[in-house]
Design an enzyme around this catalytic site. Sequence first.
Site, short mmCIF file in Angstrom:
data_model
loop_
_atom_site.label_atom_id
_atom_site.label_comp_id
_atom_site.label_asym_id
_atom_site.label_seq_id
_atom_site.Cartn_x
_atom_site.Cartn_y
_atom_site.Cartn_z
N LYS A 92 -2.10 -12.74 7.63
CA LYS A 92 -1.93 -11.30 7.42
C LYS A 92 -3.24 -10.76 6.85
O LYS A 92 -3.87 -11.42 6.01
CB LYS A 92 -0.77 -11.08 6.43
CG LYS A 92 -0.40 -9.62 6.20
CD LYS A 92 0.84 -9.50 5.31
CE LYS A 92 1.26 -8.05 5.09
NZ LYS A 92 2.47 -7.92 4.25
N SER B 258 6.18 -4.99 6.12
CA SER B 258 4.81 -4.75 6.48
C SER B 258 4.13 -5.92 7.21
O SER B 258 3.10 -5.70 7.84
CB SER B 258 4.00 -4.44 5.22
OG SER B 258 3.96 -5.56 4.35
N SER C 129 8.94 -7.57 3.12
CA SER C 129 7.96 -7.58 4.20
C SER C 129 7.79 -8.89 4.94
O SER C 129 7.09 -8.93 5.95
CB SER C 129 6.59 -7.13 3.67
OG SER C 129 6.59 -5.74 3.55
N1 GLN Z 1 9.25 -1.77 3.08
C1 GLN Z 1 9.00 -1.98 1.70
C2 GLN Z 1 7.97 -0.99 1.19
O1 GLN Z 1 7.60 -0.18 1.95
C3 GLN Z 1 8.55 -3.40 1.43
C4 GLN Z 1 7.12 -3.63 1.71
C5 GLN Z 1 6.65 -5.03 1.33
O2 GLN Z 1 7.44 -5.93 1.08
N2 GLN Z 1 5.34 -5.16 1.23
O3 GLN Z 1 7.55 -1.02 0.09
#
Ligand code: GLN
Length: 492
Positions: free
Chosen positions: A79, A154, A178
């Site tokens: 990532k 994400s 995410s």
């Molecule tokens: N969708 C969640 C957010 O927008 C989780 C994102 C994540 O785990 N980095 O914060």
Amino acid sequence: MSDLHRLSIRELSEGLAQAKFSSRELTEHYLKRIAKIDTQVQSYITVTAEQALAQADAADAAIKAGHATTLTGLPIAHKDIFCTQGIKTTAGSKMLDNFISPYDATVVAKGKAAGLVTLGKVNMDEFAMGSTSENPHFGSTKNPWNLEHVPGGSSGGSAAVVAADLAPFATGTDTGGSIRQPASFCGLTGLKPTYGRVSRFGMIAYASSMDQGGPMARSAEDCAYLMNVMAGHDAKDSTSVQKEVDDYVSNLNNTSVKGLRIGIPKQYFNVQGLDADVKARVEESLKKLEEMGAILVEINLNMTEAYVPTYYLIAPAEASSNLQRFDGVRYGYRCENPVDLMDLYKRSRSEGFGTEVQRRILIGTYALSAGYYDAYYVKAQKVRRLIQQDFLKAFENVDVIAAPSAPTTAYKIGANLSPTEMYLGDIYTLAVNLAGLPAINAPVGFDKNNLPVGLQLIGNYWSESQLLSVVHQYQQATDWHTKRAAIAEENA
Ligand code: GLN
């Protein structure tokens, strides 16, 4: 040799050790697939072909010389939130589009030490804030199961590369879901470890009290191999825990599903917006686990309604603090021709950050401001503790807790959900991060549009081995994790 991308991590490791193919052949195979197929999936921000081939040659030499580890010569995608020395590390932001990291994240360094070959860096929501990987600067990554749909986020790039067989496994990070949600949307297995199990050093910070790296792959077994590399104490991360690391691979058969007490939170299955197909597939998977000997126990998690508001105060508060470092002075994007210092700060930040990141910085700054700190931030911290206690109470009576990973399957790119609609989609994943617990997503079937559905299993602290083991047993008895999207079947 045309189907190397269909092999599991164990098969790849054995194939390399037995010289059935070389790491160079394997790496070239993936690079070819990326060149052909990623024009459609758009998952890689940076492909590090030259470096990958050099690493592959070094791996082949190590294998020949007899000092290879289990994973020497296997390709991986990272990532783009993990710092990679000498390679662009963007965190999905225009702010860092010109940032060449001077050092490796611990996770990346450990991968290198184990002999992994880095294929490249993959797309994500900007600074890991989001659930769709519709990136304002690098474009939308596509869901390999249906290119008109999002892969989730994400860590959407990490999920898409594995689901399209553009890397055998990938690293992800999970601050509020995410790893689990994109794994769910793309039909993969993904593990969010206990907070402190995987080093955060060199992982660009979003909400530091919840950020945690973990593996994303096709199966629990594949994840276990990567977890063996990622996990462990790191003196460079003060929140990483000094605790012995399991051998996740040899523990894969250590937990029996027979007699396993699985908690089913009543509140979770009455959530408004829970898709009927998702509910049905998750219930079928629980039935299957019951047939395998598990005991299903109805439980109460009374704090469910507090998850979304609590997370969406604490995470932006921490983000607003973490993102202060991007000021256009030290590194990252700098606006053209600033008239003075204030103008430099203002324009660098408003031009360098996308809308969602700016929204969260504003919310977080507000929640931390002198007049509102007690009413919002402190209160959210108190509720966070209640959420954690709710789980600890539940674990007095059950071994793991089952839930969907997301209320829906992958929606269309450009669905343009409002921020609150988007945040509500995180209802099943946020509490795990607030409490610091480990959780895993496993694919358990498809909805009426042939999009994958995921089951989430939440464990008590440090129960990564147990979670991987339970999913491994399930995957020995079912074949959902072996299903491949049509695009993954394409040959390069
Ligand atoms: N969708 C969640 C957010 O927008 C989780 C994102 C994540 O785990 N980095 O914060």
